[in-house]
Design an enzyme around this catalytic site. Sequence first.
Site, mmCIF file in Angstrom:
data_model
loop_
_atom_site.group_PDB
_atom_site.id
_atom_site.type_symbol
_atom_site.label_atom_id
_atom_site.label_comp_id
_atom_site.label_asym_id
_atom_site.label_seq_id
_atom_site.Cartn_x
_atom_site.Cartn_y
_atom_site.Cartn_z
ATOM 1 N N GLU A 220 53.788 -47.910 1.765
ATOM 2 C CA GLU A 220 53.135 -48.805 2.709
ATOM 3 C C GLU A 220 53.821 -48.767 4.069
ATOM 4 O OE1 GLU A 220 52.689 -52.683 1.125
ATOM 5 O OE2 GLU A 220 51.468 -52.038 -0.559
ATOM 6 N N GLU B 183 42.530 -59.272 12.618
ATOM 7 C CA GLU B 183 43.057 -60.589 12.950
ATOM 8 C C GLU B 183 43.238 -60.653 14.460
ATOM 9 O OE1 GLU B 183 46.555 -62.059 10.958
ATOM 10 O OE2 GLU B 183 46.021 -61.073 9.070
#
Length: 612
Positions: free
Chosen positions: A31, A105
């Site tokens: 990640e 976001e």
Amino acid sequence: RWLTGFMERGVRMVERDKNHPSVIMWSLGNESGYGPNHDAMAGWIRNYDPSRPIHYEGTVNYGKKGWGDGVPASVDVISCMYPSLDRLEFLAMRPDENRPVIMCEYSHAMGNSNGNLKEYWEVIRRHRRLRGGFIWEWVDHGIKQKTPEGQEWWAYGGDFGDKPNDGNFCIDGLIWPDRTPHPGMWECRKVFQPVRVEALDLFEGKVRIYNEYNFSDLSGLDIFWHVTCDGRTVQSGSLERLATPPGGRDEVQVPYSMPAAEPGAEYWLMLSFRLAHDTAWAEKGHEVAWEQFKLPASSQLKPAVRIKDMPPLKLEKSRGEAVISGSGFKLVFDMESGRMLSYTAGGKEVIKEGPVLNVWRAPTDNDAPRQAKWWYEWGLDSVRHMLKSIEAEQIGDKAARVSAEYAAQSTAKGEIINWRIVYTVYGSGDVVIDLEVFPDMRIPTLPRLGLTMGIPAGYETFTWYGRGPQENYCDRREGTPVGLYTGSVDQQYVPYIKPQENGNKTDVRWAALTDEDGAGLMVAGMPTFEVSVHHYTAEDFTRAKHTYELKRRDDIILNIDWKQAGLGGASCGPDTLPQYQVKPERVEFRIRLKPLGGPEDKPQMLSRQVIL
């Protein structure tokens, strides 16, 4: 076979969301950035279900410029989190791209927040590939608690002895835990509204109406209009329903007549779009959009109050005080501190502690990560005002003047602001205040710049002509039209779960605090100001971590600001835009104080006056 290969490459999970079977979730072992696993996962998803577009925000954060160049073909949507306006425009204008851009976001809604929303949507509407974004987030995740005395409050991380915790970072929604909307929700409502109006010729009442619905025409909306004069409705009516198609526009004429302007008055046109029928989500009459325009109806003349026609006043100096008294009023100044000690009119004290320079506000959650660090570093939270000089003089038999110069000092940096205040007192009881401020140019930004004063308890009705009724700030005021509003002082307090700056009003022409008899004090802008009133000081809000820690004072704190900093979104996103910051520059600011004797003294009329 596909899944085995993923597990070898570090894929931790592939499964359907049990609550939403159409959603496929995965977790990657690697990640730390975009890599082969993402291409492999995208390939598996397309093979498994080719009907669904693929979105993964992690792919856009990498590239030679770090701004999203070279986004791999494995995703169908270019995504980004809390981009600056420049970065958002960059993503929208790449000539080699045709994929939609969505902010996964933006506009972090933590505490008193959601500044700059208008600017984001100006960029979004300029570029077809920009498809909007997701505000983080919907609701504050507080847990209701009660003090031993029964006072309710909302708890957050660390309030239960839990370690580790993220403090109040779970308090980041557009609505409180009980689903009451934050003031920021009114900004969202306005910026997102599905109808937009553009003025074409306000002399003729011509406007252009845009339908920004994707699937509905405008036949489901009733259109109402009214014209106000300083907040008072003087004309009103309705328009025929429109059948403007989705994405279309129509030009209409609003059938008002241009008012014959009263001297000093302002006129505004308001258009309101409301549901013509009940729907599954709201009843008939619910307003879904509005637009306001200032009409070009004005008079160059203003009601004049002539000094030569005023009653006389006198200035007396004794025992370290300067007393200015006239017909029905008296002001007392302390010649050692320069402060106004008292202002009485009609036998009632209307100011208990006179104006002093104010540059501090209780940091908002958005201030905390960046700007508040500078503010504390410069000691703006603990400024002391050292009097350098003071002079009181009579200027004719109808006026007197008190001038004081100060050096504002902080323990951190020493002398950081020089400022001068001049009170010109007239025989009418009017007091014109001129404030001149010279901040240290090395201060990065200021929280606010204005005056604060103490008003005695009892003047609990707050009325203002400016933006409202919700709190508003220079970068979050689109959702608050200019109008005449009134409420109690207590109603101006916005109980953010972690106390912080709140309750401000912008574009204010005048404001008044009055008692049950209608007596009190009016502040008139020359031309406008920002204002807030509370039974708490900025220091009270700064110290408190929860609402129950605030102790209501009897006296009223009146803040009159030249400007207060915007709100921005810096608790998780970009800082307040430069045009909404308070820079360390020389400022001149003027207001007028006027005592009100009762209901017969109309602030709407008194605020228009000029002293000649």
